[in-house]
Design a protein around this motif. Structure first.
Motif, PDB file in Angstrom:
ATOM      1  N   ILE A 303       0.863  -1.181   0.000  1.00 53.89           N
ATOM      2  CA  ILE A 303       0.000   0.000   0.000  1.00 53.89           C
ATOM      3  C   ILE A 303       0.896   1.226   0.000  1.00 53.89           C
ATOM      4  CG2 ILE A 303      -1.781   1.289   1.240  1.00 53.89           C
ATOM      5  CD1 ILE A 303      -2.636  -1.387   2.515  1.00 53.89           C
ATOM      6  N   ALA A 304       0.812   2.013  -1.059  1.00 55.24           N
ATOM      7  CA  ALA A 304       1.618   3.226  -1.185  1.00 55.24           C
ATOM      8  C   ALA A 304       0.724   4.444  -0.975  1.00 55.24           C
ATOM      9  CB  ALA A 304       2.278   3.295  -2.568  1.00 55.24           C
ATOM     10  N   ILE A 305       1.125   5.318  -0.067  1.00 53.32           N
ATOM     11  CA  ILE A 305       0.362   6.550   0.160  1.00 53.32           C
ATOM     12  C   ILE A 305       0.875   7.621  -0.790  1.00 53.32           C
ATOM     13  CG2 ILE A 305      -0.383   8.279   1.823  1.00 53.32           C
ATOM     14  CD1 ILE A 305       0.111   6.264   4.039  1.00 53.32           C
ATOM     15  N   ALA A 306       0.033   8.004  -1.738  1.00 50.68           N
ATOM     16  CA  ALA A 306       0.360   9.074  -2.686  1.00 50.68           C
ATOM     17  C   ALA A 306       0.007  10.392  -2.003  1.00 50.68           C
ATOM     18  CB  ALA A 306      -0.430   8.900  -3.982  1.00 50.68           C
ATOM     19  N   THR A 307       1.015  11.054  -1.451  1.00 48.07           N
ATOM     20  CA  THR A 307       0.763  12.073  -0.434  1.00 48.07           C
ATOM     21  C   THR A 307       0.335  13.442  -0.957  1.00 48.07           C
ATOM     22  OG1 THR A 307       3.150  12.439  -0.386  1.00 48.07           O
ATOM     23  CG2 THR A 307       2.220  11.035   1.320  1.00 48.07           C
ATOM     24  N   GLY A 308       0.695  13.782  -2.199  1.00 53.14           N
ATOM     25  CA  GLY A 308       0.336  15.122  -2.671  1.00 53.14           C
ATOM     26  C   GLY A 308       0.398  15.257  -4.177  1.00 53.14           C
ATOM     27  N   GLY A 309      -0.363  16.217  -4.696  1.00 54.56           N
ATOM     28  CA  GLY A 309      -0.424  16.415  -6.139  1.00 54.56           C
ATOM     29  C   GLY A 309      -0.212  17.847  -6.576  1.00 54.56           C
ATOM     30  N   ASN A 310       0.459  18.653  -5.747  1.00 60.11           N
ATOM     31  CA  ASN A 310       0.654  20.065  -6.072  1.00 60.11           C
ATOM     32  C   ASN A 310       1.947  20.266  -6.852  1.00 60.11           C
ATOM     33  OD1 ASN A 310      -1.730  21.126  -4.739  1.00 60.11           O
ATOM     34  ND2 ASN A 310      -0.736  20.504  -2.838  1.00 60.11           N
ATOM     35  N   VAL A 311       1.878  19.971  -8.132  1.00 61.95           N
ATOM     36  CA  VAL A 311       3.049  20.036  -9.007  1.00 61.95           C
ATOM     37  C   VAL A 311       2.873  21.164 -10.010  1.00 61.95           C
ATOM     38  CG1 VAL A 311       2.042  18.290 -10.565  1.00 61.95           C
ATOM     39  CG2 VAL A 311       4.515  18.710 -10.600  1.00 61.95           C
ATOM     40  N   ASP A 312       3.953  21.900 -10.261  1.00 62.85           N
ATOM     41  CA  ASP A 312       3.901  22.938 -11.292  1.00 62.85           C
ATOM     42  C   ASP A 312       3.673  22.308 -12.663  1.00 62.85           C
ATOM     43  OD1 ASP A 312       4.210  25.114  -9.645  1.00 62.85           O
ATOM     44  OD2 ASP A 312       6.372  25.305  -9.948  1.00 62.85           O
ATOM     45  N   ALA A 313       2.906  22.990 -13.504  1.00 62.50           N
ATOM     46  CA  ALA A 313       2.559  22.453 -14.818  1.00 62.50           C
ATOM     47  C   ALA A 313       3.796  22.167 -15.660  1.00 62.50           C
ATOM     48  CB  ALA A 313       1.621  23.418 -15.543  1.00 62.50           C
ATOM     49  N   ALA A 314       4.795  23.053 -15.583  1.00 56.35           N
ATOM     50  CA  ALA A 314       5.990  22.869 -16.414  1.00 56.35           C
ATOM     51  C   ALA A 314       6.740  21.600 -16.027  1.00 56.35           C
ATOM     52  CB  ALA A 314       6.902  24.085 -16.285  1.00 56.35           C
ATOM     53  N   LEU A 315       6.837  21.327 -14.736  1.00 54.53           N
ATOM     54  CA  LEU A 315       7.529  20.123 -14.290  1.00 54.53           C
ATOM     55  C   LEU A 315       6.742  18.875 -14.685  1.00 54.53           C
ATOM     56  CD1 LEU A 315       9.754  18.639 -12.771  1.00 54.53           C
ATOM     57  CD2 LEU A 315       8.502  19.072 -10.644  1.00 54.53           C
ATOM     58  N   PHE A 316       5.435  18.936 -14.567  1.00 54.66           N
ATOM     59  CA  PHE A 316       4.623  17.788 -14.955  1.00 54.66           C
ATOM     60  C   PHE A 316       4.750  17.534 -16.452  1.00 54.66           C
ATOM     61  CE2 PHE A 316       0.849  15.357 -15.983  1.00 54.66           C
ATOM     62  CZ  PHE A 316       0.815  14.429 -14.948  1.00 54.66           C
ATOM     63  N   ALA A 317       4.758  18.612 -17.231  1.00 58.37           N
ATOM     64  CA  ALA A 317       4.907  18.468 -18.681  1.00 58.37           C
ATOM     65  C   ALA A 317       6.256  17.850 -19.031  1.00 58.37           C
ATOM     66  CB  ALA A 317       4.751  19.822 -19.355  1.00 58.37           C
ATOM     67  N   GLU A 318       7.302  18.248 -18.304  1.00 61.22           N
ATOM     68  CA  GLU A 318       8.635  17.666 -18.543  1.00 61.22           C
ATOM     69  C   GLU A 318       8.624  16.172 -18.241  1.00 61.22           C
ATOM     70  OE1 GLU A 318      13.131  17.736 -16.602  1.00 61.22           O
ATOM     71  OE2 GLU A 318      11.744  19.389 -16.167  1.00 61.22           O
ATOM     72  N   ALA A 319       8.013  15.782 -17.113  1.00 64.53           N
ATOM     73  CA  ALA A 319       7.943  14.374 -16.764  1.00 64.53           C
ATOM     74  C   ALA A 319       7.136  13.587 -17.784  1.00 64.53           C
ATOM     75  CB  ALA A 319       7.333  14.214 -15.368  1.00 64.53           C
ATOM     76  N   LEU A 320       6.053  14.172 -18.261  1.00 63.36           N
ATOM     77  CA  LEU A 320       5.210  13.504 -19.255  1.00 63.36           C
ATOM     78  C   LEU A 320       5.966  13.316 -20.558  1.00 63.36           C
ATOM     79  CD1 LEU A 320       2.354  12.372 -19.697  1.00 63.36           C
ATOM     80  CD2 LEU A 320       1.676  14.648 -20.498  1.00 63.36           C
ATOM     81  N   HIS A 321       6.754  14.320 -20.926  1.00 66.15           N
ATOM     82  CA  HIS A 321       7.549  14.229 -22.151  1.00 66.15           C
ATOM     83  C   HIS A 321       8.610  13.136 -22.032  1.00 66.15           C
ATOM     84  CE1 HIS A 321       9.741  15.488 -25.725  1.00 66.15           C
ATOM     85  NE2 HIS A 321      10.838  15.536 -25.001  1.00 66.15           N
ATOM     86  N   ARG A 322       9.222  13.013 -20.860  1.00 70.32           N
ATOM     87  CA  ARG A 322      10.294  12.048 -20.686  1.00 70.32           C
ATOM     88  C   ARG A 322       9.791  10.618 -20.513  1.00 70.32           C
ATOM     89  NH1 ARG A 322      14.276  13.889 -16.023  1.00 70.32           N
ATOM     90  NH2 ARG A 322      15.204  11.885 -16.620  1.00 70.32           N
ATOM     91  N   PHE A 323       8.669  10.453 -19.787  1.00 64.33           N
ATOM     92  CA  PHE A 323       8.256   9.119 -19.400  1.00 64.33           C
ATOM     93  C   PHE A 323       6.846   8.736 -19.865  1.00 64.33           C
ATOM     94  CE2 PHE A 323      11.130  10.733 -16.007  1.00 64.33           C
ATOM     95  CZ  PHE A 323      12.197   9.874 -16.255  1.00 64.33           C
ATOM     96  N   GLY A 324       6.169   9.618 -20.594  1.00 60.83           N
ATOM     97  CA  GLY A 324       4.791   9.359 -20.947  1.00 60.83           C
ATOM     98  C   GLY A 324       4.595   8.360 -22.066  1.00 60.83           C
TER      99      GLY A 324
END
Length: 324
Positions: A303-324
C-alpha cells in the motif's frame, strides 16, 4: 506523545471536514511491481495533500484565544496550504513562512486561501529565527509541519482509513509505504495501524541525498541532511526527523527505502496514465518504491500513500515528455 487515542479524537474532529480518500489499484501497476499494489490517493484530499488533516487537527485543538490571535507555519507548500485552509475555515489569521524556491503553484494557492506568505531564502536565512520573531511580535501560535502532537494525530487518520478500506478488500497484511520528510505522516500511520492492522509494516520512503530518516533508523539516532535544498521532491525535504516522530518511527517502522528523482518522476506519470491522478515528485516517492524497489519488500501486498499532487505544470509536462 501522540497516542492512538489522540488519533481517534482527531478523526472525530475531522469528520465532515476531511475527505475519505480512495484506495486505488491498477493491474498494470501490479504487473510492474510483481505483487498487488494499492494506492491511497491523498492527492485528492482538500488542498491537494494529506496536510489538510494535520492542519485541521491542530487548529481545532487550539483555544478560542489562540485562534483569535492567529497561527504561524513553516512550509514549502503542502503544510502551508493545509494550515491556511483550516485557518480560513476557523476564521483564524495565518502567517506562513515559505522558501523562495517553493513551487509557484504552492505559493499562489497559499495566498489564495487567505494566508499571509513571508518568503525566505532557505540556503541563507534562519527560518526558525524569522518565525520566532514573528510569533513573538504578533502572539502567533506555531503549528509545526510534523513535530507537533496534534498534527501527527491528524495525519494518523490516514492509517485508520487504510486499515478499514484494505480490510474491505481482504488485505490485512501488507507493506505500507509512506513518502517521508520529518515523519509526521509516517509516525501517525504507524501508530494507527499498530492498533487497527498489526500485520501491516510501515516503511518511510525518501529521495536520494535527503534520506535522513533512513539513515537515522539504521544508526539508531537522529541524523541530519547536509543539504537543505536541491531536489524536485521539495514536499519531503527536511533537515532531520522530528524529536516527537523519530521515537515512534524507531519503534514501529521497518527500514527506509531511498528512490531516485527519475523513478519518482516515472511513478508520477504511471499514476497519471494508469490511475488518472496527478502527483508531485515528493508525493510519488512511495509509489516509486512500490514499483521499482520490490526487493526491499516482503509482504504479499503493498500500500503506497500518494501524499500530494501540487506540481507545477511545467515540471509535470517535462515528466510527461520524458516518461509518458
Amino acid at each position: 506523545m501522540t497516542s492512538f487515542a489522540a488519533i481517534a479524537a482527531a478523526a472525530d474532529r475531522l469528520s465532515g471536514h476531511a475527505r475519505e480518500t480512495p484506495l486505488l489499484s491498477s493491474p498494470f501497476l501490479d504487473e510492474i511491481a510483481g505483487r498487488r499494489v494499492l494506492i491511497k490517493a491523498e492527492c485528492l484530499q482538500h488542498t491537494g495533500s494529506f496536510k489538510f488533516r494535520g492542519g485541521w487537527a491542530a487548529l481545532s485543538a487550539l483555544t478560542d484565544e489562540q485562534r483569535h490571535r492567529g497561527v504561524l507555519a513553516y512550509s514549502s507548500g503542502n503544510h502551508a496550504q493545509g494550515v491556511a485552509a483550516a485557518a480560513a475555515a476557523h476564521t483564524t489569521p495565518a502567517v506562513i513562512l515559505m522558501p523562495q524556491d517553493a513551487p509557484a503553484i504552492k505559493i499562489a494557492n497559499t495566498r489564495a486561501l487567505g494566508a499571509e506568505v513571508v518568503l525566505f531564502d532557505r540556503a541563507k536565512d534562519n527560518r526558525d529565527a524569522i518565525g520566532a520573531d514573528l510569533a513573538e511580535a504578533r502572539g502567533l501560535t506555531l503549528i509545526k509541519p510534523y513535530d507537533d502532537v496534534e498534527v501527527v494525530a491528524g495525519q494518523g487518520t490516514v492509517g485508520l482509513e487504510i486499515a478499514r478500506q484494505a480490510a474491505d478488500l481482504d488485505v490485512t497484511e501488507a507493506d505500507v509505504l509512506v513518502c517521508c520528510g520529518g515523519g509526521g505522516l509516517t509516525a501517525g500511520v504507524a501508530l494507527a495501524l499498530e492498533q487497527t492492522a498489526p500485520k501491516m509494516k510501515v516503511s518511510p520512503c525518501e529521495p536520494e541525498c535527503f534520506d535522513d530518516v533512513t539513515r537515522s533508523l539504521a544508526a539508531g539516532k537522529i541524523c541530519r541532511n547536509e543539504a537543505s535544498a536541491g531536489s524536485l521532491c521539495d514536499a519531503i525535504l527536511t533537515p532531520a526527523p522530528g524529536e516527537i516522530t523519530f521515537p515512534i518511527l524507531a519503534r514501529l517502522c521497518g527500514s527506509g527505502i531511498v528512490v531516485s528523482e527519475e523513478n519518482a518522476m516515472r511513478a508520477m506519470i504511471l499514476a497519471f496514465l494508469r490511475l488518472k491522478i496527478v502527483l508531485e515528485p515528493g508525493g510519488a516517492v512511495s509509489l516509486a518504491a512500490a514499483l521499482f524497489h520490490g526487493d526491499q519488500l516482503s509482504g504479499p501486498a503493498t500500500i503506497a500513500i500518494a501524499t500530494g499532487g501540487n506540481v507545477d505544470a511545467a515540471l509535470f509536462a517535462e515528466a510527461l515528455h520524458r516518461f509518458g
